[in-house]
Structures are given as structure tokens and as C-alpha cells.
Motif scaffolding. Sequence first.
Motif, PDB file in Angstrom:
ATOM      1  N   PRO A   1       0.809  -1.224   0.000  1.00 46.87           N
ATOM      2  CA  PRO A   1       0.000   0.000   0.000  1.00 46.87           C
ATOM      3  C   PRO A   1       0.844   1.277   0.000  1.00 46.87           C
ATOM      4  O   PRO A   1       0.425   2.307  -0.535  1.00 46.87           O
ATOM      5  N   ALA A   2       2.044   1.228   0.609  1.00 45.70           N
ATOM      6  CA  ALA A   2       2.888   2.431   0.692  1.00 45.70           C
ATOM      7  C   ALA A   2       3.480   2.801  -0.658  1.00 45.70           C
ATOM      8  O   ALA A   2       3.674   3.992  -0.953  1.00 45.70           O
ATOM      9  N   PHE A   3       3.767   1.810  -1.492  1.00 47.11           N
ATOM     10  CA  PHE A   3       4.476   2.080  -2.744  1.00 47.11           C
ATOM     11  C   PHE A   3       3.696   2.994  -3.695  1.00 47.11           C
ATOM     12  O   PHE A   3       4.235   4.013  -4.149  1.00 47.11           O
ATOM     13  N   PRO A   4       2.435   2.694  -4.025  1.00 44.60           N
ATOM     14  CA  PRO A   4       1.706   3.642  -4.880  1.00 44.60           C
ATOM     15  C   PRO A   4       1.497   4.991  -4.194  1.00 44.60           C
ATOM     16  O   PRO A   4       1.341   6.016  -4.858  1.00 44.60           O
ATOM     17  N   GLY A   5       1.526   4.999  -2.855  1.00 41.78           N
ATOM     18  CA  GLY A   5       1.377   6.250  -2.129  1.00 41.78           C
ATOM     19  C   GLY A   5       2.517   7.213  -2.390  1.00 41.78           C
ATOM     20  O   GLY A   5       2.287   8.405  -2.646  1.00 41.78           O
ATOM     21  N   ILE A   6       3.762   6.742  -2.360  1.00 44.83           N
ATOM     22  CA  ILE A   6       4.892   7.646  -2.576  1.00 44.83           C
ATOM     23  C   ILE A   6       4.996   8.064  -4.042  1.00 44.83           C
ATOM     24  O   ILE A   6       5.361   9.188  -4.360  1.00 44.83           O
ATOM     25  N   ILE A   7       4.648   7.159  -4.957  1.00 41.33           N
ATOM     26  CA  ILE A   7       4.640   7.519  -6.376  1.00 41.33           C
ATOM     27  C   ILE A   7       3.610   8.622  -6.626  1.00 41.33           C
ATOM     28  O   ILE A   7       3.879   9.633  -7.293  1.00 41.33           O
ATOM     29  N   THR A   8       2.415   8.446  -6.088  1.00 41.66           N
ATOM     30  CA  THR A   8       1.336   9.410  -6.296  1.00 41.66           C
ATOM     31  C   THR A   8       1.632  10.732  -5.606  1.00 41.66           C
ATOM     32  O   THR A   8       1.343  11.809  -6.153  1.00 41.66           O
ATOM     33  N   TRP A   9       2.208  10.683  -4.424  1.00 44.42           N
ATOM     34  CA  TRP A   9       2.502  11.896  -3.659  1.00 44.42           C
ATOM     35  C   TRP A   9       3.390  12.838  -4.470  1.00 44.42           C
ATOM     36  O   TRP A   9       3.117  14.033  -4.580  1.00 44.42           O
ATOM     37  N   LEU A  10       4.445  12.306  -5.068  1.00 44.87           N
ATOM     38  CA  LEU A  10       5.317  13.158  -5.868  1.00 44.87           C
ATOM     39  C   LEU A  10       4.614  13.634  -7.131  1.00 44.87           C
ATOM     40  O   LEU A  10       4.699  14.821  -7.492  1.00 44.87           O
ATOM     41  N   SER A  11       3.919  12.732  -7.821  1.00 42.94           N
ATOM     42  CA  SER A  11       3.264  13.136  -9.079  1.00 42.94           C
ATOM     43  C   SER A  11       2.229  14.226  -8.828  1.00 42.94           C
ATOM     44  O   SER A  11       2.026  15.101  -9.673  1.00 42.94           O
ATOM     45  N   ASN A  12       1.577  14.204  -7.658  1.00 41.38           N
ATOM     46  CA  ASN A  12       0.614  15.246  -7.309  1.00 41.38           C
ATOM     47  C   ASN A  12       1.263  16.618  -7.222  1.00 41.38           C
ATOM     48  O   ASN A  12       0.597  17.642  -7.398  1.00 41.38           O
ATOM     49  N   ASN A  13       2.553  16.661  -6.935  1.00 43.96           N
ATOM     50  CA  ASN A  13       3.229  17.919  -6.641  1.00 43.96           C
ATOM     51  C   ASN A  13       4.205  18.361  -7.713  1.00 43.96           C
ATOM     52  O   ASN A  13       5.035  19.248  -7.485  1.00 43.96           O
TER      53      ASN A  13
END
Length: 517
Positions: free
Chosen positions: A405-417
Motif C-alpha cells: 500500500p505504501a508504494f503507490p502512495g509515494i509515487i502518487t505523492w510526488l506526481s501530485n506535486n
Amino acid sequence: MGSLEEKTNVIQAEDGTKSSQEGKIEIAPATTLESFAHLDQKAILRKMDLRLIPMLALLYLLSFLDRGNIGNARIEGLTDDIHISPDQYNWCLTVFFFTYAAFEVPSNLLLKRLRPSRWLPTIMVAWGVVMTLMGIVKNYEGKCLLIARIFLGVTEAGLFPGVAYYLTMWYTREEIQFRQALFFSAASIAGAFSGLLAYAIAKMDGVGNLEGWRWIFILEGIATVLVAFFAFTMLHDFPETATFFTEEERAFVVFRLKYQGQQQLKVTNGVAEDGGIVRPQVAQSEEFRWLYVRQAFADWQIWASIMVYWGIVCPLYGIALFLPTIIRDLGYTSSTAQLMTVPIYITAAILAVVFAYISDRVGKRSPFVIGFLLMMIVGFSMCISSSNPRVVYAGVFLAACAIYPAFPGIITWLSNNLAGSYKRSAGMALQIGVGNLGGAMASNFYRAKDSPRYILGHGLELGFISAGIIAAVIMVVSYASINRKRERQIQEGALDVHTSEELSIKGDKAITFRYMY
């Protein structure tokens, strides 16, 4: 869906909305989100989900299966049959990540310029051929497993960063993590399939005078090539050219993506709610400039996110490459160890999708990423502190259920910003490329001489996870501080000294952009 449902006036920038390939979406200058209120936005999202996610998930399932099945082949006799030492085996794992990291940024820039429906299946055919040929390797030199793994890294490099970026060209910041998780959950399902398939395929030992582990590579490689040819007809390019949309639906999807992340104020008679005169909303720039690539390499948040990424990806590859071996060394047979990996991966896949959905709903990334990093600390602490097989198995089970669950979270967090499609393309590829060097490190964490406790390997995982937590906290504090500063600047009239073109070029550095955390 967050800002899409707000009654907010937004004015189109003067340059219009251009398609990434052929065609052009023309949007009237006075277009607002209210102009599309009559469209069924949920139906449009369902259209995208059904046309994109299943095929992309299948591609990544095969990708992760093909890079990780060497762990299954090992416990079926790979290292004994071709006479390679444990250190040589670890080098075969390591070299994959060197070429994998090196080719990710160029591949993502090519994806933006070429057609994804051609580029992604092409590289898939290439790695499927490499995987099939791994079934005939004879030794460490000559017909060499090492060389095959080098080329597997080259050919697989473009898929994951390419698809992670490609999805940002379809979904907004408030929708993307759920879709990234649906796509990435294929990795955990691949882990489950890998154990089941290896268990079944290993029964072919002796067929065609080939060992069972060779058939693992050969059959899974052939399956990859066959699916790749099917993907040529099933993948779509970008929203601007999507044939499953009506013209109005295409305009709506393009419009909402173009202005995401920018500050939006409710407007009455041309006056913003804070009393100021509202200015045209600034579109994110789409024209390629090398400036955007340089901005990505110089952006602090990308390098901070890489440290968080390492805190997740080192445990990820430690689990993916060594889980069957770790379980077998607890005293189980090879066949039992293969099967015992299945419930771990299935549970992790379900949790990845569930928590991604929750993260999108609440519009937060950091609480989930940091929370799962802490959960990994608990899991690996159980592994390092006990020699009881049940406790160790429970520890890796808990760690895996946090990693996926953490892996897509860090990918998405950066792409959001990251604002501006080319900077986002380069930035995400840089994050994933340099971040996956963590896989090269993790390939050497679990040494055969440390069996069965693997104290060094578990300890190194704990070190990287701890560093990831520190980096994540730094990102949260920094994002919050920058957002407050930009609010003050706008209230003090700083918008008046910037043109729309200047703000567009600045992307996420513009004072109208708000970081998500």
C-alpha cells in the motif's frame, strides 16, 4: 471528486488546450467547470477505468513476475544446476537495477513524444524475448545469466515509470492514487502467481530434457510476448485522441487536467472571495522545453521523495526476491515455501487498493505513507528479534502488507506535486529510476551465509525505513510552510507582478500552485 464538484469560475488561458499527438481540443475562452455540469462525471471515470486499468495491470503483473521469478527458480535448483555461487547469484540480481535505473528517464521522455500504444507493447516484446532466453542459460559466464539480467533491466525500464506517468495524463490529483494502486496491486498478485506458477511449472522437470526452473523462465517469457501483441490493439494514447469519448467528454477531461493543483477562488461579478480582482487561471505548460527536465533534476522534493522511496523499495525487493528463500530457511520444503507466499501477496494487494481509495477520498498522502513505514518497522523488528518460524512469518506478512500500500502512495505523492507534463515525466522517471537503485542494494541484503536469521538483511531494511520516515516528515513540514508562504504572497498582491506565461513556465513553483501532503 474534489474541485470538479465545486461551483468555481475558472477562465481558460489564451493558448488553448492542445493535444499531445494529432488533433486539437479547442475550448472557448470563457469555459468553466460549470460548463460541463450536465456530463455524468462518474460515467466518464468508469469509461477510463475499464479501458485503461485492466490492460495496464496485466502488463505490470507480467513485468513484476518476470523480474522476480528468479527467486522462485533459485529454490527449484537454478544455482546448483548452472554452478553459481551465492555471491554470483546476488550480482545477477543487482545488475538488473543498474540498467533499469539508467534507461527510465529517456524512456519517459520518449513516451510523451511517441505513442504509448506502440512504445509500451514494443518494450514488452523485448523483455519477453529476454525472459524466454533466460531458460537456456548455461553458466555465469558464456551463455550467461548475468548478461540476461542486464538486458532484462534495459528492456523493462520503461514500463513502470511510463505507466505511472501515463496515468497522470488521464486522472486528476484527487483520483490518481486509487488507479495507481489498482495498477500496482498487480505486483503483489504477481508475487502470489509467481509462487503458484513456480509450484506447478516445476513439475515439468525433465520435460524436453530441461530442468523445471528453466520452464519457469521459458513459459512466463512466452506469455509476456503473446500479451504484448494483444496490447498493441488494446492500449490507448492520450485523452485528446481517445475514441471512446465524445468530443465534449474529451474537452472536459483535458480541461480539468490542465488546471489541476492551481489555486481556485469563488468568484462573484469578477471579484474573488478575498476581495481581490480574480485573474485568469494559469494552465500548466505542455510545450517541451529542456528547462523542465533541468527543473526536475534540481527540485529538492524529488530527491527527498527518493529517500522515502528507498525506505519502501528496499523492503519491497527484499520481499520480492528473497521471500521464498526466507520462508524455506525457516524449515519448510521448497514447495511449501512457494505456497506460503500466496496469502501474503493477496492480502497486500487488497490493502493497497483499499487504502489508496481512502487516501484519494480524504485528499491526503503523508499520513498513509508514514503510517505504513511505521508498520514496516514493526514487521521487520519481529523478524530480527525472533528465531521462531511463526513469529518471523508473521513479521514478513505484516511488512509486506505495509509495503504494497505504501508504494503507490509515494509515487502518487510526488506526481501530485509536479506541475507541467514534461517536468512530471522527467521527475517521476528520476524518482523511480534512482529510487530503484534501492533494489540493487536490497539484492545484497540477504546473504546465504546469514541464513536462517538474516539479521544483517532485516537490520538494513530497518535502517532504510527509518531514513524514509525522516525524509517524509521533512517533506510534510516543507510543503506546509511553502503553501502558507504562497498564501501570504497572494494576499499581499504578488500575483500582480507575474504574467500568466511566467506562472505557466514555473509550474509547481508558481505562487498559485498548492502542494498536496
